[in-house]
Write a protein that holds these residues in place. Structure first.
Motif, PDB file in Angstrom:
ATOM      1  N   GLY A 167       0.771  -1.230   0.000  1.00  0.00           N
ATOM      2  CA  GLY A 167       0.000   0.000   0.000  1.00  0.00           C
ATOM      3  C   GLY A 167       0.804   1.283   0.000  1.00  0.00           C
ATOM      4  N   LEU A 168       0.299   2.228   0.770  1.00  0.00           N
ATOM      5  CA  LEU A 168       0.859   3.577   0.811  1.00  0.00           C
ATOM      6  C   LEU A 168       2.324   3.586   1.260  1.00  0.00           C
ATOM      7  CD1 LEU A 168       0.075   6.508   0.286  1.00  0.00           C
ATOM      8  CD2 LEU A 168      -0.660   6.664   2.668  1.00  0.00           C
ATOM      9  N   LEU A 169       2.679   2.685   2.166  1.00  0.00           N
ATOM     10  CA  LEU A 169       4.078   2.619   2.613  1.00  0.00           C
ATOM     11  C   LEU A 169       5.026   2.385   1.446  1.00  0.00           C
ATOM     12  CD1 LEU A 169       4.280   0.531   5.923  1.00  0.00           C
ATOM     13  CD2 LEU A 169       5.012   2.884   5.546  1.00  0.00           C
ATOM     14  N   ASP A 170       4.695   1.423   0.592  1.00  0.00           N
ATOM     15  CA  ASP A 170       5.551   1.128  -0.550  1.00  0.00           C
ATOM     16  C   ASP A 170       5.484   2.232  -1.590  1.00  0.00           C
ATOM     17  OD1 ASP A 170       7.463  -0.353  -1.876  1.00  0.00           O
ATOM     18  OD2 ASP A 170       6.049  -1.784  -2.720  1.00  0.00           O
ATOM     19  N   LEU A 171       4.304   2.796  -1.748  1.00  0.00           N
ATOM     20  CA  LEU A 171       4.142   3.897  -2.693  1.00  0.00           C
ATOM     21  C   LEU A 171       5.081   5.046  -2.326  1.00  0.00           C
ATOM     22  CD1 LEU A 171       2.390   4.693  -5.168  1.00  0.00           C
ATOM     23  CD2 LEU A 171       0.895   5.861  -3.564  1.00  0.00           C
ATOM     24  N   ILE A 172       5.176   5.349  -1.048  1.00  0.00           N
ATOM     25  CA  ILE A 172       6.015   6.462  -0.595  1.00  0.00           C
ATOM     26  C   ILE A 172       7.489   6.039  -0.462  1.00  0.00           C
ATOM     27  CG2 ILE A 172       6.491   8.038   1.339  1.00  0.00           C
ATOM     28  CD1 ILE A 172       3.403   8.003   1.831  1.00  0.00           C
ATOM     29  N   PHE A 173       7.745   5.044   0.380  1.00  0.00           N
ATOM     30  CA  PHE A 173       9.132   4.707   0.698  1.00  0.00           C
ATOM     31  C   PHE A 173       9.830   3.889  -0.384  1.00  0.00           C
ATOM     32  CE2 PHE A 173       7.242   5.708   4.812  1.00  0.00           C
ATOM     33  CZ  PHE A 173       8.121   6.690   5.233  1.00  0.00           C
ATOM     34  N   GLY A 174       9.103   3.010  -1.043  1.00  0.00           N
ATOM     35  CA  GLY A 174       9.688   2.260  -2.149  1.00  0.00           C
ATOM     36  C   GLY A 174      10.068   3.185  -3.298  1.00  0.00           C
ATOM     37  N   SER A 175       9.163   4.121  -3.596  1.00  0.00           N
ATOM     38  CA  SER A 175       9.437   5.080  -4.667  1.00  0.00           C
ATOM     39  C   SER A 175      10.549   6.050  -4.262  1.00  0.00           C
ATOM     40  CB  SER A 175       8.159   5.850  -5.018  1.00  0.00           C
ATOM     41  OG  SER A 175       7.147   4.944  -5.416  1.00  0.00           O
ATOM     42  N   ALA A 176      10.582   6.418  -2.985  1.00  0.00           N
ATOM     43  CA  ALA A 176      11.655   7.298  -2.496  1.00  0.00           C
ATOM     44  C   ALA A 176      13.009   6.604  -2.598  1.00  0.00           C
ATOM     45  CB  ALA A 176      11.381   7.718  -1.056  1.00  0.00           C
ATOM     46  N   ALA A 177      13.042   5.296  -2.348  1.00  0.00           N
ATOM     47  CA  ALA A 177      14.295   4.544  -2.468  1.00  0.00           C
ATOM     48  C   ALA A 177      14.812   4.608  -3.906  1.00  0.00           C
ATOM     49  CB  ALA A 177      14.084   3.085  -2.048  1.00  0.00           C
ATOM     50  N   THR A 178      13.904   4.459  -4.865  1.00  0.00           N
ATOM     51  CA  THR A 178      14.300   4.518  -6.273  1.00  0.00           C
ATOM     52  C   THR A 178      14.766   5.922  -6.649  1.00  0.00           C
ATOM     53  OG1 THR A 178      12.872   2.681  -6.877  1.00  0.00           O
ATOM     54  CG2 THR A 178      13.477   4.207  -8.645  1.00  0.00           C
ATOM     55  N   LEU A 179      14.059   6.942  -6.189  1.00  0.00           N
ATOM     56  CA  LEU A 179      14.457   8.326  -6.483  1.00  0.00           C
ATOM     57  C   LEU A 179      15.832   8.632  -5.901  1.00  0.00           C
ATOM     58  CD1 LEU A 179      13.903  11.137  -7.625  1.00  0.00           C
ATOM     59  CD2 LEU A 179      12.651  11.656  -5.507  1.00  0.00           C
ATOM     60  N   LEU A 180      16.044   8.288  -4.644  1.00  0.00           N
ATOM     61  CA  LEU A 180      17.336   8.544  -4.006  1.00  0.00           C
ATOM     62  C   LEU A 180      18.456   7.787  -4.719  1.00  0.00           C
ATOM     63  CD1 LEU A 180      19.034   9.767  -1.725  1.00  0.00           C
ATOM     64  CD2 LEU A 180      18.377   7.790  -0.310  1.00  0.00           C
ATOM     65  N   ALA A 181      18.211   6.528  -5.019  1.00  0.00           N
ATOM     66  CA  ALA A 181      19.213   5.718  -5.726  1.00  0.00           C
ATOM     67  C   ALA A 181      19.543   6.321  -7.088  1.00  0.00           C
ATOM     68  CB  ALA A 181      18.707   4.285  -5.889  1.00  0.00           C
ATOM     69  N   ALA A 182      18.522   6.761  -7.805  1.00  0.00           N
ATOM     70  CA  ALA A 182      18.741   7.342  -9.136  1.00  0.00           C
ATOM     71  C   ALA A 182      19.540   8.640  -9.046  1.00  0.00           C
ATOM     72  CB  ALA A 182      17.400   7.573  -9.827  1.00  0.00           C
ATOM     73  N   LEU A 183      19.211   9.477  -8.077  1.00  0.00           N
ATOM     74  CA  LEU A 183      19.953  10.730  -7.896  1.00  0.00           C
ATOM     75  C   LEU A 183      21.424  10.457  -7.582  1.00  0.00           C
ATOM     76  CD1 LEU A 183      17.290  12.745  -5.877  1.00  0.00           C
ATOM     77  CD2 LEU A 183      18.147  13.314  -8.167  1.00  0.00           C
ATOM     78  N   LEU A 184      21.674   9.447  -6.760  1.00  0.00           N
ATOM     79  CA  LEU A 184      23.051   9.101  -6.406  1.00  0.00           C
ATOM     80  C   LEU A 184      23.778   8.436  -7.576  1.00  0.00           C
ATOM     81  CD1 LEU A 184      22.446   7.802  -2.776  1.00  0.00           C
ATOM     82  CD2 LEU A 184      23.530   9.965  -3.455  1.00  0.00           C
ATOM     83  N   SER A 185      23.090   7.585  -8.316  1.00  0.00           N
ATOM     84  CA  SER A 185      23.711   6.922  -9.479  1.00  0.00           C
ATOM     85  C   SER A 185      24.123   7.934 -10.540  1.00  0.00           C
ATOM     86  CB  SER A 185      22.753   5.895 -10.090  1.00  0.00           C
ATOM     87  OG  SER A 185      22.633   4.785  -9.238  1.00  0.00           O
ATOM     88  N   ALA A 186      23.359   9.007 -10.661  1.00  0.00           N
ATOM     89  CA  ALA A 186      23.677  10.050 -11.643  1.00  0.00           C
ATOM     90  C   ALA A 186      25.007  10.729 -11.322  1.00  0.00           C
ATOM     91  CB  ALA A 186      22.557  11.084 -11.690  1.00  0.00           C
ATOM     92  N   ARG A 187      25.442  10.658 -10.077  1.00  0.00           N
ATOM     93  CA  ARG A 187      26.685  11.310  -9.656  1.00  0.00           C
ATOM     94  C   ARG A 187      27.894  10.369  -9.656  1.00  0.00           C
ATOM     95  NH1 ARG A 187      26.275  16.117  -6.760  1.00  0.00           N
ATOM     96  NH2 ARG A 187      24.170  16.951  -6.763  1.00  0.00           N
ATOM     97  N   CYS A 188      27.663   9.116  -9.952  1.00  0.00           N
ATOM     98  CA  CYS A 188      28.755   8.128  -9.918  1.00  0.00           C
ATOM     99  C   CYS A 188      29.718   8.318 -11.080  1.00  0.00           C
ATOM    100  CB  CYS A 188      28.186   6.711  -9.916  1.00  0.00           C
ATOM    101  SG  CYS A 188      27.378   6.325  -8.356  1.00  0.00           S
ATOM    102  N   LYS A 189      30.957   7.916 -10.861  1.00  0.00           N
ATOM    103  CA  LYS A 189      32.019   8.082 -11.861  1.00  0.00           C
ATOM    104  C   LYS A 189      32.262   6.830 -12.695  1.00  0.00           C
ATOM    105  CE  LYS A 189      33.027  12.192 -10.304  1.00  0.00           C
ATOM    106  NZ  LYS A 189      32.140  13.212 -10.784  1.00  0.00           N
ATOM    107  N   THR A 190      31.776   5.675 -12.228  1.00  0.00           N
ATOM    108  CA  THR A 190      31.986   4.423 -12.958  1.00  0.00           C
ATOM    109  C   THR A 190      30.662   3.673 -13.104  1.00  0.00           C
ATOM    110  OG1 THR A 190      32.412   3.087 -10.988  1.00  0.00           O
ATOM    111  CG2 THR A 190      34.323   4.192 -12.006  1.00  0.00           C
ATOM    112  N   ARG A 191      30.616   2.780 -14.093  1.00  0.00           N
ATOM    113  CA  ARG A 191      29.411   1.959 -14.287  1.00  0.00           C
ATOM    114  C   ARG A 191      29.114   1.118 -13.056  1.00  0.00           C
ATOM    115  NH1 ARG A 191      31.397   1.171 -19.814  1.00  0.00           N
ATOM    116  NH2 ARG A 191      32.574  -0.577 -19.022  1.00  0.00           N
ATOM    117  N   VAL A 192      30.132   0.449 -12.540  1.00  0.00           N
ATOM    118  CA  VAL A 192      29.920  -0.401 -11.360  1.00  0.00           C
ATOM    119  C   VAL A 192      29.477   0.454 -10.177  1.00  0.00           C
ATOM    120  CG1 VAL A 192      31.025  -1.965  -9.712  1.00  0.00           C
ATOM    121  CG2 VAL A 192      31.516  -2.178 -12.148  1.00  0.00           C
TER     122      VAL A 192
END
Length: 162
Positions: free
Chosen positions: A71-96
């Motif tokens: 439900g709402l927990l996954d909608l908020i926190f699951g989606s936030a996990a993906t957003l945070l991960a994506a923002l951090l991945s955009a700043r990475c210097k290597t593929r790995v």
């Protein structure tokens, strides 16, 4: 961030691909729960090449989590996990390196969400968290490293980025 028509289109395609791949995982009973192999998570390394992928991934995950049994927990926190991960991945210097944020963010945030859902604040939360973080993290690592990294190589080889 200024979005061109090309960037918006790319973000929309990524969101649609995330949803479609999540539906495949869901049909195989792999999209939700402590053991997850969401094929769509392979796309979480895309911000390394395309900054607009951050928003495509977030929207795709948000739409996917509408169907979540949590439900709402996954909608908020699951989606936030993906957003945070994506923002951090955009700043990475290597593929790995770009594969690390999705693994860690999902292990911690989704692991905590699943533990909370099962045990609340009970004494068992810590044990549940270790288990859920490990299983979610392992599934995320498998998808990001086995599918995501080759995807990045293909996109770079054919210059399908920026």
């Amino acid at each position: 961030m200024h979005f061109s028509t090309k960037s918006l289109t790319r973000a929309a395609i990524i969101a649609a691909a995330y949803c479609a791949l999540s539906l495949v995982s869901s049909a195989l009973s792999l999209a939700y729960g402590p053991v997850q192999l969401r094929f769509s998570e392979a796309l979480c390394v895309l911000p390394f090449l395309m900054p607009e992928a951050v928003w495509g991934l977030f929207v795709g995950c948000l739409l996917t989590n509408v169907l979540s049994p949590y439900g709402l927990l996954d909608l908020i926190f699951g989606s936030a996990a993906t957003l945070l991960a994506a923002l951090l991945s955009a700043r990475c210097k290597t593929r790995v390196g770009a594969a690390v944020p999705p693994i860690l963010c999902n292990a911690v945030l989704v692991g905590a969400l699943l533990s909370w859902e099962v045990g609340g604040t009970a004494e068992s939360f810590g044990t549940l968290f270790v288990y859920n973080a490990a299983t979610v993290g392992a599934g995320e690592a498998a998808v990001c490293l086995v599918l995501g990294l080759p995807l990045l190589r293909i996109l770079e080889k054919y210059k399908i980025h920026r």
